[in-house]
Scaffold this active site. Sequence first.
Site, PDB file in Angstrom:
ATOM      1  N   CYS A 162       6.196  19.286   8.905  1.00 37.13           N
ATOM      2  CA  CYS A 162       7.340  19.122   9.821  1.00 37.13           C
ATOM      3  C   CYS A 162       7.532  20.390  10.644  1.00 37.13           C
ATOM      4  O   CYS A 162       7.806  20.330  11.846  1.00 37.13           O
ATOM      5  CB  CYS A 162       8.618  18.817   9.048  1.00 37.13           C
ATOM      6  SG  CYS A 162       8.569  17.295   8.083  1.00 37.13           S
TER       7      CYS A 162
ATOM      8  N   CYS B 241       9.606  20.900   4.583  1.00 37.04           N
ATOM      9  CA  CYS B 241       8.335  20.199   4.831  1.00 37.04           C
ATOM     10  C   CYS B 241       7.431  21.021   5.750  1.00 37.04           C
ATOM     11  O   CYS B 241       7.765  21.238   6.917  1.00 37.04           O
ATOM     12  CB  CYS B 241       8.662  18.833   5.441  1.00 37.04           C
ATOM     13  SG  CYS B 241       7.277  17.996   6.218  1.00 37.04           S
TER      14      CYS B 241
END
Length: 104
Positions: free
Chosen positions: A32, A29
């Site tokens: 993230c 991600c």
Amino acid sequence: MAITNASDQSFSQDIEQGTVLVDFWAPWCGPCKAIAPVLEDMDKEVGDKLKIVKVNVDDNPESAGKFGVMSIPTLIIFKDGQPVDKMVGFKPKEALMETVNKHL
């Protein structure tokens, strides 16, 4: 206090005391990865009052499912084991600190 990693098995113990910011994330991600250094900075600033815990949703789907995590990163603030606030998506440090400070 250092940022810790939680598993489905340790999750309830990791959030049971004090104010805890849980970062639900995954290694693939992009947002993230972008929020990780922000959380490191926050830990240096307020690590004595706030525990930061990371949960990899790929490895720990039970914890993510229990709290309705549908998008990542999702950050949930827990106070003595109970969820009190939730943020979804990348947020700048100032916005995260503003939300966290409400619960410290």
